[in-house]
Design an enzyme around this catalytic site. Structure first.
Site, PDB file in Angstrom:
ATOM      1  N   LYS A  95       0.805  -1.352   0.185  1.00  0.00           N
ATOM      2  CA  LYS A  95      -0.014  -0.067  -0.008  1.00  0.00           C
ATOM      3  C   LYS A  95       0.904   1.382  -0.043  1.00  0.00           C
ATOM      4  CE  LYS A  95      -4.102  -1.684   0.528  1.00  0.00           C
ATOM      5  NZ  LYS A  95      -4.274  -2.988   1.229  1.00  0.00           N
ATOM      6  N   GLU A 117      -9.917   6.046   3.185  1.00  0.00           N
ATOM      7  CA  GLU A 117     -10.661   4.879   3.678  1.00  0.00           C
ATOM      8  C   GLU A 117      -9.559   3.769   4.020  1.00  0.00           C
ATOM      9  OE1 GLU A 117     -10.006   5.075   0.599  1.00  0.00           O
ATOM     10  OE2 GLU A 117      -9.161   3.109   0.281  1.00  0.00           O
ATOM     11  N   SER A 384       1.852  -9.776  -0.657  1.00  0.00           N
ATOM     12  CA  SER A 384       1.418  -8.403  -0.732  1.00  0.00           C
ATOM     13  C   SER A 384       1.738  -7.603   0.625  1.00  0.00           C
ATOM     14  CB  SER A 384       0.036  -8.349  -1.291  1.00  0.00           C
ATOM     15  OG  SER A 384      -0.586  -8.852  -0.187  1.00  0.00           O
TER      16      SER A 384
HETATM   17  C1  LIG Z   1      -5.104  -4.084   1.075  1.00  0.00           C
HETATM   18  C2  LIG Z   1      -4.440  -5.448   1.032  1.00  0.00           C
HETATM   19  C3  LIG Z   1      -4.823  -6.308  -0.066  1.00  0.00           C
HETATM   20  C4  LIG Z   1      -5.829  -6.049  -1.004  1.00  0.00           C
HETATM   21  O1  LIG Z   1      -5.858  -4.808  -1.881  1.00  0.00           O
HETATM   22  P1  LIG Z   1      -5.378  -4.793  -3.179  1.00  0.00           P
HETATM   23  O2  LIG Z   1      -5.717  -3.415  -3.910  1.00  0.00           O
HETATM   24  O3  LIG Z   1      -6.332  -5.850  -3.917  1.00  0.00           O
HETATM   25  O4  LIG Z   1      -3.933  -5.327  -3.362  1.00  0.00           O
HETATM   26  C5  LIG Z   1      -4.157  -7.481  -0.275  1.00  0.00           C
HETATM   27  N1  LIG Z   1      -3.004  -7.683   0.506  1.00  0.00           N
HETATM   28  C6  LIG Z   1      -2.617  -6.871   1.757  1.00  0.00           C
HETATM   29  C7  LIG Z   1      -1.451  -7.102   2.653  1.00  0.00           C
HETATM   30  C8  LIG Z   1      -3.272  -5.667   1.966  1.00  0.00           C
HETATM   31  O5  LIG Z   1      -2.993  -4.878   2.870  1.00  0.00           O
END
Ligand SMILES: *Cc1c(COP(=O)(O)O)cnc(C)c1O
Length: 404
Positions: A95, A117, A384
Site C-alpha cells: 500500500k 478509507e 503483498s
Molecule cells: C489491502 C491489502 C490487499 C488487498 O488490496 P489490493 O488492492 O487488492 O491489493 C492485499 N494484501 C494486503 C497485505 C493488503 O494490505
C-alpha cells in the site's frame, strides 16, 4: 489467448472495455478532472519520477527481494516458487507505494489535508505514515467492525498523528468507510486530497494506482530475468480492489506465455453474503464511482460480504480486472478462509515468513497449483504484506493457548 493491447487501456474517459468510467456526484467531477490533469502532468515529468523513486528507495525499502522459497518448493514437489517480498516494505504491505505517489501529487496540487478509507488498516497506516512525513493533516475512515479486528493498526494510525473515524453505518466495513471518505471529500475538496487505496473508484484512480503499483511487476520482471533468464510461467496474487495484483501483472500482460491467476476471498464458501469473490456470482453494476463486477441481489442492492481478511472483504473489484477477466487474459479463482489460514501456517513454518491473511489466499492457490506443474516451471507469488496485524486474529481462530 487474448491479445490485450495494454497501452490503449483505459481510454480517455477511464474505460476498460465496458468497465470503469466516472460515476460521481457533480461536485466531484471538477476535483477528479483536476486530479487527472495533475497526475498526467506528473507522469511526464522526470522530476516527479525522480522524487517518487527516491522515497520508494530511501524511505520504503525498494527494491523488495524476489525470494526463492526453497522449502515450500521442495515440500510441494513441483514448480519453482519465488515470493515477491512486498511484506518487507516499510509499514508492512504494498500500500505504501501508492500512498507515496499520491501524497507527492497532493503536495503538487497544494493540498494540505489528506483523507483515506481503510479496510484491514494497512492503507490507513500507509496514508497516516506519508501524511506525517510531509506534515499534512490526516483523517482515516474505518468500519467499526474492521477497527475491532485490526486494533493494532488503529493504534498505529493514532500514533502517527492521524484521526481515525470509526464508521457505524451498514455492515461497518470497507464499503461504508469509502462512502464516508467520499462524503468528506465533497465537503472539503478545496484543500483536501483523497488518497484512495486500491485500483478502484472513479477515473483516474484505477489507472493512477495501477501505475504507482506497477513498480512491483517491473522489479519482479528484472529480477526473474537476472535469476532465471526467462519470464515466469505463472503469476499469482490475491485480489481485493486489485492493486497488488495489477501491479504485479501489468508489466507481463503482453508476454503471452505468462499465465496469471487472481485469487479472491472465498470466505465460508460461495453462498450469498458468506464470501467476497466477485467473479463467482457477481454481475455488472456501478458502485462507488465505477462500473465493474459487483456482488448484488436481483434488485441491485449491494450484498453483504465476508472474509477472514479485512483487506479482501469488498463487494466490487477494480474495473481493469473485470476487463482482463472477460478478455480471458487473467484467470480468477478463490480461496476459502480455511484454506487461507492453512496457507498462513504453512508459509510461517516452512519459510519463516508470517504472511498477511490477504496474501495467504495467493499462497493457498500456489499450494494447489505448484504440485501439478513441471519442476522447471516458474511461479511468482505476490506476498503483498506481512501478517503481524493478523497474529491475534489467527491465534484465536487456530485456538492457540498461552503457555502455562
Ligand atoms: C489491502 C491489502 C490487499 C488487498 O488490496 P489490493 O488492492 O487488492 O491489493 C492485499 N494484501 C494486503 C497485505 C493488503 O494490505
Amino acid at each position: 489467448m487474448s491479445t490485450v493491447a495494454k497501452e490503449t487501456m483505459p481510454d480517455a474517459q477511464g474505460h476498460f472495455g465496458p468497465y470503469g468510467g466516472r460515476f460521481v456526484p457533480e461536485t466531484l467531477m471538477h476535483p477528479l478532472q483536476e486530479l487527472e490533469d495533475a497526475w498526467r502532468r506528473a507522469s511526464s515529468d522526470l522530476d516527479f519520477d525522480h522524487e517518487f523513486r527516491y522515497y520508494l528507495r530511501e524511505f520504503c525499502g525498494r527494491p523488495t527481494s524476489l525470494y526463492f522459497a526453497e522449502r515450500l518448493t521442495r515440500e510441494l514437489g513441483g514448480a519453482k516458487i519465488y515470493l515477491k517480498r512486498e511484506d518487507l516494505l516499510h509499514t508492512g504491505a504494498h500500500k505504501i507505494n501508492n500512498a507515496i505517489g499520491q501524497i507527492l501529487l497532493a503536495k503538487r496540487m497544494g493540498k494540505t489535508r489528506i483523507i483515506a478509507e481503510t479496510g484491514a488498516g494497512q492503507h490507513g497506516v500507509a496514508t497516516a505514515t506519508v501524511a506525517a512525513m510531509f506534515g499534512m493533516k490526516c483523517v482515516i475512515y474505518m468500519g467499526a467492525v474492521d477497527c475491532e479486528r485490526q486494533v493494532l493498526n488503529v493504534y498505529r494510525m493514532k500514533m502517527l498523528g492521524a484521526e481515525v473515524v470509526p464508521v457505524h453505518a451498514g455492515q461497518k466495513t470497507l464499503k461504508e468507510a469509502v462512502n464516508e471518505a467520499m462524503r468528506d471529500w465533497v465537503t472539503n475538496v478545496r484543500h483536501t486530497h483523497y488518497i484512495l487505496g486500491t485500483a478502484y473508484g472513479a477515473h483516474p484512480y484505477p489507472v493512477m494506482v495501477r501505475n504507482f503499483q506497477r513498480v512491483i511487476g517491473d522489479e519482479a520482471r528484472r529480477q526473474i530475468m537476472e535469476k532465471e533468464e526467462r519470464v515466469p510461467d505463472l503469476l499469482i496474487a490475491c485480489v481485493g480492489g486489485g492493486s497488488n495484483a495489477i501491479g504485479l501483472f501489468y508489466p507481463f500482460l503482453e508476454d503471452q506465455s505468462v499465465k496469471m491467476v487472481g485469487v479472491e476471498a472465498g470466505g465460508e464458501g460461495i453462498r450469498p453474503e458468506r464470501h467476497a469473490a466477485r467473479f463467482q456470482g457477481g454481475s455488472l453494476g456501478v458502485l462507488q464511482g465505477t462500473r465493474s463486477y459487483i456482488l448484488q441481489d436481483e434488485h441491485g442492492q449491494i450484498q453483504g460480504t465476508h472474509s477472514v481478511s479485512a483487506g479482501l472483504d469488498y463487494a466490487a473489484v477494480g474495473p481493469e480486472h473485470a476487463w482482463l477477466h472477460d478478455e480471458g487474459r487473467v484467470e480468477y479463482t478463490y480461496a476459502t478462509d480455511d484454506k487461507a489460514l492453512k496457507a498462513f501456517q504453512t508459509l510461517a513454518k516452512l519459510e519463516g515468513i508470517i504472511p498477511a491473511l490477504e496474501s495467504s489466499h495467493a499462497i493457498a492457490e500456489c499450494i494447489v497449483r505448484a504440485p501439478k506443474m513441471r519442476k522447471d516451471a516458474l511461479i511468482i507469488v505476490n506476498l503483498s504484506g506481512r501478517g503481524d496485524k493478523d497474529v491475534a486474529q489467527a491465534a484465536a481462530k487456530l485456538g492457540l493457548q498461552m503457555p502455562q
